[in-house]
Design a protein around this motif. Sequence first.
Motif, PDB file in Angstrom:
ATOM      1  N   MET A 115       0.843  -1.188   0.000  1.00  0.00           N
ATOM      2  CA  MET A 115       0.000   0.000   0.000  1.00  0.00           C
ATOM      3  C   MET A 115       0.882   1.242   0.000  1.00  0.00           C
ATOM      4  SD  MET A 115      -3.013   0.982   2.632  1.00  0.00           S
ATOM      5  CE  MET A 115      -4.010   2.392   2.339  1.00  0.00           C
ATOM      6  N   HIS A 116       0.470   2.224  -0.748  1.00  0.00           N
ATOM      7  CA  HIS A 116       1.195   3.491  -0.857  1.00  0.00           C
ATOM      8  C   HIS A 116       1.090   4.273   0.454  1.00  0.00           C
ATOM      9  CE1 HIS A 116       2.744   7.082  -2.807  1.00  0.00           C
ATOM     10  NE2 HIS A 116       1.754   7.739  -2.283  1.00  0.00           N
ATOM     11  N   ALA A 117       2.210   4.813   0.911  1.00  0.00           N
ATOM     12  CA  ALA A 117       2.198   5.648   2.115  1.00  0.00           C
ATOM     13  C   ALA A 117       1.429   6.935   1.839  1.00  0.00           C
ATOM     14  CB  ALA A 117       3.632   5.977   2.529  1.00  0.00           C
ATOM     15  N   ALA A 118       0.875   7.501   2.876  1.00  0.00           N
ATOM     16  CA  ALA A 118       0.089   8.730   2.735  1.00  0.00           C
ATOM     17  C   ALA A 118       0.989   9.904   2.353  1.00  0.00           C
ATOM     18  CB  ALA A 118      -0.639   9.024   4.033  1.00  0.00           C
ATOM     19  N   ASP A 119       0.495  10.696   1.408  1.00  0.00           N
ATOM     20  CA  ASP A 119       1.190  11.905   0.972  1.00  0.00           C
ATOM     21  C   ASP A 119       0.392  13.128   1.405  1.00  0.00           C
ATOM     22  OD1 ASP A 119       3.424  10.791  -0.515  1.00  0.00           O
ATOM     23  OD2 ASP A 119       1.906  10.074  -1.926  1.00  0.00           O
ATOM     24  N   THR A 120       1.079  14.238   1.554  1.00  0.00           N
ATOM     25  CA  THR A 120       0.423  15.486   1.924  1.00  0.00           C
ATOM     26  C   THR A 120      -0.320  16.051   0.725  1.00  0.00           C
ATOM     27  OG1 THR A 120       2.152  15.953   3.535  1.00  0.00           O
ATOM     28  CG2 THR A 120       0.828  17.819   2.824  1.00  0.00           C
ATOM     29  N   TYR A 121      -1.503  16.582   0.983  1.00  0.00           N
ATOM     30  CA  TYR A 121      -2.281  17.257  -0.058  1.00  0.00           C
ATOM     31  C   TYR A 121      -2.838  18.558   0.507  1.00  0.00           C
ATOM     32  CZ  TYR A 121      -6.578  15.617   2.225  1.00  0.00           C
ATOM     33  OH  TYR A 121      -7.584  15.379   3.128  1.00  0.00           O
ATOM     34  N   ASP A 122      -3.181  19.447  -0.388  1.00  0.00           N
ATOM     35  CA  ASP A 122      -3.859  20.704  -0.048  1.00  0.00           C
ATOM     36  C   ASP A 122      -5.186  20.715  -0.780  1.00  0.00           C
ATOM     37  OD1 ASP A 122      -1.700  21.800   1.463  1.00  0.00           O
ATOM     38  OD2 ASP A 122      -0.712  22.377  -0.405  1.00  0.00           O
ATOM     39  N   TYR A 123      -6.196  21.300  -0.140  1.00  0.00           N
ATOM     40  CA  TYR A 123      -7.493  21.422  -0.805  1.00  0.00           C
ATOM     41  C   TYR A 123      -8.177  22.711  -0.401  1.00  0.00           C
ATOM     42  CZ  TYR A 123     -10.138  20.288   3.435  1.00  0.00           C
ATOM     43  OH  TYR A 123     -10.689  20.322   4.691  1.00  0.00           O
ATOM     44  N   ALA A 124      -9.113  23.122  -1.244  1.00  0.00           N
ATOM     45  CA  ALA A 124      -9.946  24.283  -0.958  1.00  0.00           C
ATOM     46  C   ALA A 124     -11.352  23.979  -1.465  1.00  0.00           C
ATOM     47  CB  ALA A 124      -9.402  25.543  -1.627  1.00  0.00           C
ATOM     48  N   VAL A 125     -12.330  24.510  -0.773  1.00  0.00           N
ATOM     49  CA  VAL A 125     -13.725  24.362  -1.172  1.00  0.00           C
ATOM     50  C   VAL A 125     -14.071  25.497  -2.127  1.00  0.00           C
ATOM     51  CG1 VAL A 125     -16.113  24.268  -0.359  1.00  0.00           C
ATOM     52  CG2 VAL A 125     -14.281  23.304   1.053  1.00  0.00           C
ATOM     53  N   ILE A 126     -14.732  25.160  -3.223  1.00  0.00           N
ATOM     54  CA  ILE A 126     -15.183  26.157  -4.199  1.00  0.00           C
ATOM     55  C   ILE A 126     -16.551  26.659  -3.748  1.00  0.00           C
ATOM     56  CG2 ILE A 126     -15.799  26.571  -6.607  1.00  0.00           C
ATOM     57  CD1 ILE A 126     -14.005  24.009  -7.193  1.00  0.00           C
ATOM     58  N   ARG A 127     -16.693  27.959  -3.707  1.00  0.00           N
ATOM     59  CA  ARG A 127     -17.930  28.579  -3.229  1.00  0.00           C
ATOM     60  C   ARG A 127     -18.537  29.472  -4.302  1.00  0.00           C
ATOM     61  NH1 ARG A 127     -15.224  30.714   2.414  1.00  0.00           N
ATOM     62  NH2 ARG A 127     -15.315  28.730   3.526  1.00  0.00           N
ATOM     63  N   VAL A 128     -19.861  29.492  -4.347  1.00  0.00           N
ATOM     64  CA  VAL A 128     -20.571  30.447  -5.183  1.00  0.00           C
ATOM     65  C   VAL A 128     -21.098  31.522  -4.246  1.00  0.00           C
ATOM     66  CG1 VAL A 128     -22.469  30.836  -6.797  1.00  0.00           C
ATOM     67  CG2 VAL A 128     -21.192  28.679  -6.862  1.00  0.00           C
ATOM     68  N   VAL A 129     -20.709  32.763  -4.524  1.00  0.00           N
ATOM     69  CA  VAL A 129     -21.068  33.913  -3.692  1.00  0.00           C
ATOM     70  C   VAL A 129     -21.862  34.879  -4.582  1.00  0.00           C
ATOM     71  CG1 VAL A 129     -20.203  35.694  -2.122  1.00  0.00           C
ATOM     72  CG2 VAL A 129     -18.862  33.601  -2.506  1.00  0.00           C
ATOM     73  N   PRO A 130     -23.194  34.687  -4.670  1.00  0.00           N
ATOM     74  CA  PRO A 130     -23.963  35.470  -5.643  1.00  0.00           C
ATOM     75  C   PRO A 130     -24.020  36.967  -5.361  1.00  0.00           C
ATOM     76  CG  PRO A 130     -25.403  34.074  -4.326  1.00  0.00           C
ATOM     77  CD  PRO A 130     -24.002  33.713  -3.968  1.00  0.00           C
ATOM     78  N   ARG A 131     -23.998  37.341  -4.099  1.00  0.00           N
ATOM     79  CA  ARG A 131     -23.984  38.764  -3.730  1.00  0.00           C
ATOM     80  C   ARG A 131     -22.834  38.973  -2.754  1.00  0.00           C
ATOM     81  NH1 ARG A 131     -29.650  40.759  -1.996  1.00  0.00           N
ATOM     82  NH2 ARG A 131     -28.391  42.626  -1.730  1.00  0.00           N
ATOM     83  N   ILE A 132     -21.726  39.432  -3.303  1.00  0.00           N
ATOM     84  CA  ILE A 132     -20.493  39.540  -2.528  1.00  0.00           C
ATOM     85  C   ILE A 132     -20.662  40.388  -1.273  1.00  0.00           C
ATOM     86  CG2 ILE A 132     -18.107  40.359  -2.650  1.00  0.00           C
ATOM     87  CD1 ILE A 132     -18.428  39.686  -5.732  1.00  0.00           C
ATOM     88  N   GLU A 133     -21.440  41.441  -1.389  1.00  0.00           N
ATOM     89  CA  GLU A 133     -21.620  42.343  -0.241  1.00  0.00           C
ATOM     90  C   GLU A 133     -22.332  41.665   0.925  1.00  0.00           C
ATOM     91  OE1 GLU A 133     -25.222  42.902  -2.880  1.00  0.00           O
ATOM     92  OE2 GLU A 133     -23.078  42.645  -3.212  1.00  0.00           O
ATOM     93  N   ARG A 134     -23.097  40.607   0.656  1.00  0.00           N
ATOM     94  CA  ARG A 134     -23.792  39.887   1.729  1.00  0.00           C
ATOM     95  C   ARG A 134     -22.952  38.757   2.311  1.00  0.00           C
ATOM     96  NH1 ARG A 134     -30.115  39.727   1.095  1.00  0.00           N
ATOM     97  NH2 ARG A 134     -29.714  38.171   2.680  1.00  0.00           N
ATOM     98  N   GLU A 135     -21.903  38.347   1.586  1.00  0.00           N
ATOM     99  CA  GLU A 135     -20.988  37.288   2.012  1.00  0.00           C
ATOM    100  C   GLU A 135     -21.675  35.951   2.249  1.00  0.00           C
ATOM    101  OE1 GLU A 135     -18.460  38.613   5.197  1.00  0.00           O
ATOM    102  OE2 GLU A 135     -17.712  40.292   4.018  1.00  0.00           O
ATOM    103  N   GLU A 136     -22.836  35.738   1.624  1.00  0.00           N
ATOM    104  CA  GLU A 136     -23.521  34.451   1.704  1.00  0.00           C
ATOM    105  C   GLU A 136     -23.021  33.581   0.558  1.00  0.00           C
ATOM    106  OE1 GLU A 136     -27.799  36.009   3.414  1.00  0.00           O
ATOM    107  OE2 GLU A 136     -27.474  35.942   1.257  1.00  0.00           O
ATOM    108  N   PHE A 137     -22.874  32.293   0.812  1.00  0.00           N
ATOM    109  CA  PHE A 137     -22.364  31.414  -0.234  1.00  0.00           C
ATOM    110  C   PHE A 137     -22.908  30.004  -0.054  1.00  0.00           C
ATOM    111  CE2 PHE A 137     -19.290  31.170   3.233  1.00  0.00           C
ATOM    112  CZ  PHE A 137     -19.097  29.801   3.372  1.00  0.00           C
ATOM    113  N   ILE A 138     -22.778  29.227  -1.133  1.00  0.00           N
ATOM    114  CA  ILE A 138     -23.001  27.786  -1.039  1.00  0.00           C
ATOM    115  C   ILE A 138     -21.749  27.098  -1.573  1.00  0.00           C
ATOM    116  CG2 ILE A 138     -25.504  27.981  -1.270  1.00  0.00           C
ATOM    117  CD1 ILE A 138     -25.169  26.761  -4.084  1.00  0.00           C
ATOM    118  N   ASN A 139     -21.426  25.963  -0.999  1.00  0.00           N
ATOM    119  CA  ASN A 139     -20.298  25.178  -1.480  1.00  0.00           C
ATOM    120  C   ASN A 139     -20.708  24.485  -2.777  1.00  0.00           C
ATOM    121  OD1 ASN A 139     -18.907  25.961   0.775  1.00  0.00           O
ATOM    122  ND2 ASN A 139     -19.193  24.043   1.871  1.00  0.00           N
ATOM    123  N   ALA A 140     -19.821  24.532  -3.769  1.00  0.00           N
ATOM    124  CA  ALA A 140     -20.153  23.982  -5.080  1.00  0.00           C
ATOM    125  C   ALA A 140     -19.091  23.036  -5.625  1.00  0.00           C
ATOM    126  CB  ALA A 140     -20.365  25.122  -6.073  1.00  0.00           C
TER     127      ALA A 140
END
Length: 127
Positions: free
Chosen positions: A1-26
């Motif tokens: 089995m392959h040893a675990a490697d380090t990874y980086d990730y980020a969640v993509i968000r849709v922010v329809p009204r930037i001034e309200r800072e509301e978003f959904i993960n997409a």
Amino acid sequence: MHAADTYDYAVIRVVPRIEREEFINAGVILSCQKLGFLGARIALDEARLLALAPGVDLELVRRHLAAIPAICAGHAEAGPIGALHPRGRFHWLTARRSSIIQTSPVHTGRCGDPEATLDRLLAKLVG
């Protein structure tokens, strides 16, 4: 089995009204530099987005989200950004910006299979 490697990730968000800072993960972007892996999965809940922002331009959002996996894959239609080294594309995609498509801060983990990890993160953080 392959040893675990380090990874980086980020969640993509849709922010329809930037001034309200509301978003959904997409979606999620994952980079495992040691394995040369850069990938993204998109899962936009359009009904939820329309409930948050009834007047949002869905076609625009779809186009912007579709560009992310193309950039990750380095496709020619991704333009000059797609020609960057995979780590450069990851950093470009996760750079802070004030637009309808944003990403979360970058997080780090360890995995043996980046494809499976990307699927798991999508299910946990978006699904």
